[in-house]
Design a protein around this motif. Structure first.
Motif, PDB file in Angstrom:
ATOM      1  N   LEU B  22       0.903  -1.241  -0.051  1.00  0.00           N
ATOM      2  CA  LEU B  22       0.093   0.062   0.081  1.00  0.00           C
ATOM      3  C   LEU B  22       0.869   1.217   0.054  1.00  0.00           C
ATOM      4  CD1 LEU B  22      -2.979  -0.907   2.275  1.00  0.00           C
ATOM      5  CD2 LEU B  22      -3.016  -0.477  -0.104  1.00  0.00           C
ATOM      6  N   LEU B  23       1.933   1.393   0.785  1.00  0.00           N
ATOM      7  CA  LEU B  23       2.904   2.450   0.827  1.00  0.00           C
ATOM      8  C   LEU B  23       3.572   2.577  -0.280  1.00  0.00           C
ATOM      9  CD1 LEU B  23       4.384   2.040   4.408  1.00  0.00           C
ATOM     10  CD2 LEU B  23       2.706   3.768   3.483  1.00  0.00           C
ATOM     11  N   THR B  24       3.836   1.640  -1.114  1.00  0.00           N
ATOM     12  CA  THR B  24       4.516   1.757  -2.309  1.00  0.00           C
ATOM     13  C   THR B  24       3.619   2.340  -3.644  1.00  0.00           C
ATOM     14  OG1 THR B  24       5.734  -0.337  -1.912  1.00  0.00           O
ATOM     15  CG2 THR B  24       5.885   0.548  -4.133  1.00  0.00           C
ATOM     16  N   ALA B  25       2.332   1.930  -3.498  1.00  0.00           N
ATOM     17  CA  ALA B  25       1.229   2.140  -4.363  1.00  0.00           C
ATOM     18  C   ALA B  25       0.751   4.063  -4.186  1.00  0.00           C
ATOM     19  CB  ALA B  25      -0.033   1.428  -4.274  1.00  0.00           C
ATOM     20  N   GLY B 295       6.992   7.199  -9.497  1.00  0.00           N
ATOM     21  CA  GLY B 295       7.857   6.354  -9.926  1.00  0.00           C
ATOM     22  C   GLY B 295       9.029   6.036  -9.314  1.00  0.00           C
ATOM     23  N   ILE B 296       9.685   6.881  -8.958  1.00  0.00           N
ATOM     24  CA  ILE B 296      11.124   6.870  -7.897  1.00  0.00           C
ATOM     25  C   ILE B 296      10.736   6.305  -6.666  1.00  0.00           C
ATOM     26  CG2 ILE B 296      12.916   8.134  -6.938  1.00  0.00           C
ATOM     27  CD1 ILE B 296      12.669  10.011  -9.192  1.00  0.00           C
ATOM     28  N   GLY B 297       9.711   6.657  -6.147  1.00  0.00           N
ATOM     29  CA  GLY B 297       9.215   5.953  -4.836  1.00  0.00           C
ATOM     30  C   GLY B 297       9.078   4.704  -4.871  1.00  0.00           C
ATOM     31  N   ILE B 298       8.358   3.994  -6.091  1.00  0.00           N
ATOM     32  CA  ILE B 298       8.056   2.648  -6.402  1.00  0.00           C
ATOM     33  C   ILE B 298       9.427   1.954  -6.524  1.00  0.00           C
ATOM     34  CG2 ILE B 298       7.624   1.039  -8.178  1.00  0.00           C
ATOM     35  CD1 ILE B 298       4.667   1.848  -8.203  1.00  0.00           C
ATOM     36  N   MET B 299      10.366   2.685  -7.185  1.00  0.00           N
ATOM     37  CA  MET B 299      11.753   2.160  -7.587  1.00  0.00           C
ATOM     38  C   MET B 299      12.314   1.926  -6.208  1.00  0.00           C
ATOM     39  SD  MET B 299      14.607   2.520 -10.165  1.00  0.00           S
ATOM     40  CE  MET B 299      15.079   4.146 -10.150  1.00  0.00           C
ATOM     41  N   ASN B 300      12.236   2.973  -5.262  1.00  0.00           N
ATOM     42  CA  ASN B 300      12.924   2.830  -4.170  1.00  0.00           C
ATOM     43  C   ASN B 300      12.716   1.860  -3.323  1.00  0.00           C
ATOM     44  OD1 ASN B 300      14.436   3.822  -1.901  1.00  0.00           O
ATOM     45  ND2 ASN B 300      13.053   5.007  -1.082  1.00  0.00           N
ATOM     46  N   ILE B 301      11.129   1.728  -2.876  1.00  0.00           N
ATOM     47  CA  ILE B 301      10.702   0.740  -2.159  1.00  0.00           C
ATOM     48  C   ILE B 301      10.959  -0.652  -2.947  1.00  0.00           C
ATOM     49  CG2 ILE B 301       8.688  -0.434  -0.926  1.00  0.00           C
ATOM     50  CD1 ILE B 301       7.833   2.619  -0.688  1.00  0.00           C
ATOM     51  N   MET B 302      10.719  -0.818  -4.067  1.00  0.00           N
ATOM     52  CA  MET B 302      11.181  -2.046  -4.799  1.00  0.00           C
ATOM     53  C   MET B 302      12.532  -2.751  -4.455  1.00  0.00           C
ATOM     54  SD  MET B 302       8.480  -3.403  -6.205  1.00  0.00           S
ATOM     55  CE  MET B 302       9.356  -4.382  -7.448  1.00  0.00           C
ATOM     56  N   LEU B 303      13.590  -1.626  -4.671  1.00  0.00           N
ATOM     57  CA  LEU B 303      15.101  -1.767  -4.449  1.00  0.00           C
ATOM     58  C   LEU B 303      15.103  -2.378  -2.945  1.00  0.00           C
ATOM     59  CD1 LEU B 303      16.915   0.977  -6.158  1.00  0.00           C
ATOM     60  CD2 LEU B 303      16.889  -1.584  -6.585  1.00  0.00           C
ATOM     61  N   VAL B 304      14.763  -1.374  -2.036  1.00  0.00           N
ATOM     62  CA  VAL B 304      14.671  -1.998  -0.720  1.00  0.00           C
ATOM     63  C   VAL B 304      14.081  -3.415  -0.348  1.00  0.00           C
ATOM     64  CG1 VAL B 304      13.995  -1.549   1.824  1.00  0.00           C
ATOM     65  CG2 VAL B 304      14.559   0.178   0.376  1.00  0.00           C
ATOM     66  N   GLU B 308      15.400  -6.929   1.156  1.00  0.00           N
ATOM     67  CA  GLU B 308      14.955  -7.715   2.134  1.00  0.00           C
ATOM     68  C   GLU B 308      14.380  -8.986   2.021  1.00  0.00           C
ATOM     69  OE1 GLU B 308      12.197  -4.422   4.356  1.00  0.00           O
ATOM     70  OE2 GLU B 308      10.913  -6.357   3.973  1.00  0.00           O
ATOM     71  N   ARG B 309      13.888  -9.149   0.445  1.00  0.00           N
ATOM     72  CA  ARG B 309      13.458 -10.479   0.185  1.00  0.00           C
ATOM     73  C   ARG B 309      14.439 -11.353  -0.486  1.00  0.00           C
ATOM     74  NH1 ARG B 309       8.575  -8.209  -3.210  1.00  0.00           N
ATOM     75  NH2 ARG B 309       8.312 -10.687  -3.837  1.00  0.00           N
ATOM     76  N   THR B 310      15.666 -11.277   0.002  1.00  0.00           N
ATOM     77  CA  THR B 310      16.844 -11.982  -0.807  1.00  0.00           C
ATOM     78  C   THR B 310      16.704 -13.435  -0.518  1.00  0.00           C
ATOM     79  OG1 THR B 310      18.449 -10.159  -0.691  1.00  0.00           O
ATOM     80  CG2 THR B 310      19.352 -12.117  -0.668  1.00  0.00           C
ATOM     81  N   ARG B 311      16.319 -13.769   0.780  1.00  0.00           N
ATOM     82  CA  ARG B 311      16.175 -15.307   1.108  1.00  0.00           C
ATOM     83  C   ARG B 311      15.007 -15.871   0.346  1.00  0.00           C
ATOM     84  NH1 ARG B 311      18.625 -17.696   5.317  1.00  0.00           N
ATOM     85  NH2 ARG B 311      18.096 -19.765   5.773  1.00  0.00           N
ATOM     86  N   GLU B 312      13.851 -15.066   0.176  1.00  0.00           N
ATOM     87  CA  GLU B 312      12.717 -15.552  -0.690  1.00  0.00           C
ATOM     88  C   GLU B 312      13.146 -15.845  -1.901  1.00  0.00           C
ATOM     89  OE1 GLU B 312       9.629 -12.724  -1.021  1.00  0.00           O
ATOM     90  OE2 GLU B 312       8.904 -13.673  -2.903  1.00  0.00           O
ATOM     91  N   ILE B 313      14.009 -14.897  -2.485  1.00  0.00           N
ATOM     92  CA  ILE B 313      14.211 -14.976  -3.966  1.00  0.00           C
ATOM     93  C   ILE B 313      15.340 -16.451  -4.049  1.00  0.00           C
ATOM     94  CG2 ILE B 313      15.689 -14.137  -5.908  1.00  0.00           C
ATOM     95  CD1 ILE B 313      14.744 -11.311  -4.581  1.00  0.00           C
ATOM     96  N   GLY B 314      15.845 -16.494  -2.901  1.00  0.00           N
ATOM     97  CA  GLY B 314      17.007 -17.593  -2.909  1.00  0.00           C
ATOM     98  C   GLY B 314      16.245 -19.222  -2.877  1.00  0.00           C
ATOM     99  N   ILE B 315      14.999 -19.095  -2.106  1.00  0.00           N
ATOM    100  CA  ILE B 315      14.252 -20.023  -2.082  1.00  0.00           C
ATOM    101  C   ILE B 315      13.589 -20.369  -3.427  1.00  0.00           C
ATOM    102  CG2 ILE B 315      11.971 -21.168  -1.332  1.00  0.00           C
ATOM    103  CD1 ILE B 315      12.638 -19.281   1.458  1.00  0.00           C
TER     104      ILE B 315
END
Ligand SMILES: Nc1ncnc2c1ncn2[C@@H]1O[C@H](COP(=O)(O)OP(=O)(O)O)[C@@H](O)[C@H]1O
Ligand SMILES: [Mg+2]
Lengths: 253, 405
Positions: B22-25, B295-304, B308-315
């Motif tokens: 929601l914050l990203t949106a 858009g920059i806000g979206i990119m910023n939160i997506m990058l963070v 944060e989701r590194t492990r999820e991506i690894g799985i």
């Protein structure tokens, strides 16, 4: 038939440009279909690295690796992903379930990445079946945080099984569990192995190794011992004895 | 991977982190709402300008208050209070080339009939106004000089009013209310539906200017004086005479600038085109900036979130996701978020536009195009600013990712 053939495998980690850490040093290993091998060895001896190579998460630096006769070292990243999806099931020490995601959805995950797309209904059917196999059908809606460690590991096993892989790889699957829960996991493994799944399990506990059919001991990136298990234990029997054992331990103290 | 599976995976990932999603949106919500609102305001202003041009009849000369040396056009109306009703009467009486002159005063008001309400524009005009505009009546009558003289509470209404307050029924003799005061409907105008902003022009109530000044607008000066000249050839002469007359009436000495502006219909049309162009440019700039920020806000939160989701991506990679599956998932997540933000932003923008129209008395017109474009833009913003974080996620090394705490 040999499921895994490793010939003279080397793997070296490069830390920065100067420091090289050799993790596997000329390791060779053949695993036949239907085996249940336990890999033992001190910390840092290269067990996890070996599992990553067998699991196609990592490529060996040198050497040949045949998975069901296919030379995996030559495959593209996408093909390796497909191999992981179809042939490999991973079980990790820290479970590695997706948080805030129900047990069922966790088990569905590998099926979603299947190349021959299944319908969602079929995915859900297979996932509930896998959960059933590990005795957790009544917890399908629970999130990992609502499950005990043993239950989480069983969800992870269901997730590894759901694609009907050739080999199940488990890196310290009981490392985060108490004795009784560890035995429950071993019981599931033995049952799966009886049904024909090839299993490779890393552990640093000698006792856990006795549930396997074969123990392989590693040191400094090589195999130093490789024996069949003579006095194999049945996890179900050990579980029966457990309350008595606990009582005995208490009386000794 | 089947497309619907990618969608499902992305939806589930968003659901896992409702708050973050929601914050990203939200960044896009603000951007899109800003675009819709500014475009609505711009459209309102433009409609107003275009209306001023299209409603000009034959041989019309307009007198605006204040001096506009660069040919700007009055859009909000009457910034300067320099034109009086007496000026209009003097133009009519003392300049023989002029047939008619109508001092105009506009206001936006809520009108009601029974339990129905409508927000519309009320124009105070002289009885000559329809002749100047060459706007025929549908039925009933136009108010006459007598009505103007006595400031009678009578009104002539456009088709939109008939539809909105009377559901198309004959309103002659009905009493509607403005600011609690009764206004009797004596005539109905023909529709101007053929023109570019047709329905906008029909959304109007005409009253005697005396009534408007006294009871409705709260103003004391004319916002425009509409005058009509006998023929096209007389236009330059009439224009000069009007200028001389007003300078004299306003007591302006030889060195002083005009405190009013006289323009012919062509000049108004030209200025209107220019105004529209500048307006469009400004709005484009504002729209671009606010969407960029979102858009920059979206990119910023997506990058963070990738970190944060590194492990999820690894799985996911360990379970057989290909790089492109991860890429697509993150991209679809970004697009879903920006579309969600776009959707909420559109609703917010519409809401803000209505609030402005209602409380700030500003002419506001919603544009379907603007809404469609804003939505399309927000989806594109999602793709554009979601791509870099998505690629970063797709390139993670699975072993590193699985070890990540
Ligand atoms: N990603 C890595 N980067 C650098 N060195 C590593 C990495 N992973 C493992 N190693 C090193 O490789 C060796 C073998 O590690 P590992 O396979 O994890 O051993 P085990 O699982 O038996 O404890 C160790 O010396 C370890 O420090
Ligand atoms: Mg290890």
């Amino acid at each position: 038939m040999a499921v895994v053939v490793l010939e003279d495998i080397f793997k070296t980690y490069h830390l920065g440009s100067e420091v090289d850490v050799p993790a596997l040093r000329g390791l060779s290993l053949v695993l036949e279909a239907g085996e249940f091998a336990a890999i033992l060895g001190p910390s840092g001896s290269g067990k996890s690295t070996l599992m990553n190579v067998i699991g196609c998460l990592d490529r060996p630096g040198r050497g040949r690796y045949l998975l069901e006769g296919e030379d995996v070292a030559k495959l593209s990243r996408d093909r390796l992903a497909a191999v992981r999806n179809r042939k490999i099931g991973f079980v990790f020490q820290s479970f590695n379930l997706l948080s805030r995601t129900s047990a069922l959805e966790n088990v569905e995950l590998p099926l979603m990445y299947k190349s021959d797309g299944l319908s969602l209904r079929e995915i859900q059917r297979r996932a509930s079946e896998a959960l059933d196999q590990v005795g957790l059908s009544d917890r399908a809606d629970h999130h990992p945080s609502q499950l005990s460690g043993g239950q989480q590991q069983r969800v992870a096993i269901a997730r590894a099984l759901v694609t009907e892989p050739t080999i199940l790889l488990a890196d310290e699957p009981t490392g985060n569990l108490d004795t009784r829960t560890g035995l429950e996991i071993m019981e599931i493994f033995q049952k799966l192995n009886d049904h024909g799944i090839t299993l490779i399990m890393v552990t640093h506990e000698q006792d856990i190794g006795r549930f396997a059919k074969r123990t392989i001991v590693m040191r400094d990136g090589r195999i130093v011992r490789d024996d069949p298990v003579e006095d194999r234990l049945a996890a179900s029997d050990e579980k029966e004895k457990l309350p008595v054992l606990v009582a005995e331990e208490e009386s000794v103290q | 991977m089947r497309p619907e599976m990618i969608l499902l995976v992305a939806l589930r990932a968003l659901r896992r982190n409702r708050m973050r999603s929601l914050l990203t949106a939200f960044g896009i919500v603000i951007g899109v709402a800003a675009v819709i609102t500014t475009v609505s305001i711009g459209n309102g202003a433009r409609a107003e300008v275009e209306e001023q041009v299209t409603r000009l009849g034959q041989n019309v000369v307009l007198v605006f208050p204040g001096s506009r040396s660069l040919g700007g056009v009055s859009i909000g109306g009457g910034s300067a209070n320099t034109l009086t009703v007496e000026d209009a009467l003097a133009i009519h009486e003392e300049i023989p080339e002029v047939i008619a002159a109508s001092p105009e005063v506009r206001s936006q008001r809520q009108v009601s009939y029974g339990n129905r309400n409508w927000f519309t524009r009320i124009y105070g005009q002289s009885s000559d106004y329809l002749q100047i505009r060459q706007w025929p009546m549908e039925y009933g009558r136009m108010f006459d000089e007598e009505d103007v003289l006595r400031a009678n509470m009578v009104a002539v209404v456009g088709q939109t009013i008939v539809e909105e307050l009377f559901e198309g029924a004959d309103p002659i003799g009905a009493i509607i209310r403005v600011r609690g005061m009764p206004l009797e409907i004596i005539g109905v105008l023909q529709t101007k539906g053929m023109s570019l902003m047709g329905s906008v022009q029909d959304d109007i109530i005409l009253v005697p200017y005396t009534t408007a000044f006294r009871y409705i607008s709260g103003r004391s000066h004319a916002m425009v004086i509409n005058t009509q000249v006998y023929s096209a050839e007389l236009m330059p002469v009439a224009r000069q005479k009007i200028t001389d007359l007003l300078r004299e009436r306003h007591g302006l000495g030889p060195g002083q600038d005009n405190d009013f502006t006289v323009q012919t219909q062509e000049e108004v049309a030209r200025a209107a085109t220019e105004t529209s162009r500048v307006m469009t440019f400004l709005l484009g700039a504002i729209a671009g900036i606010s969407l960029l920020v979102g858009g920059i806000g979206i990119m910023n939160i997506m990058l963070v979130s990738v970190t944060e989701r590194t492990r999820e991506i690894g799985i996911r990679i360990a379970l057989g996701a290909r790089n492109r599956d991860i890429l697509r998932q993150f991209l679809v997540e970004a697009i879903l978020l920006s579309c969600l933000g776009g959707g909420i932003g559109i609703l917010t923008g519409i809401g803000v536009s209505y609030v402005l129209a209602f409380y700030a008395d500003w002419p506001v017109y919603l544009s379907h195009n603007a809404i469609a474009y804003a939505f399309l833009f927000s989806a594109m913003v999602g793709i554009f600013f979601g791509f870099y974080p998505a690629r970063k996620a797709a390139r993670l090394d699975p072993i590193e990712a699985l070890r990540y705490e």
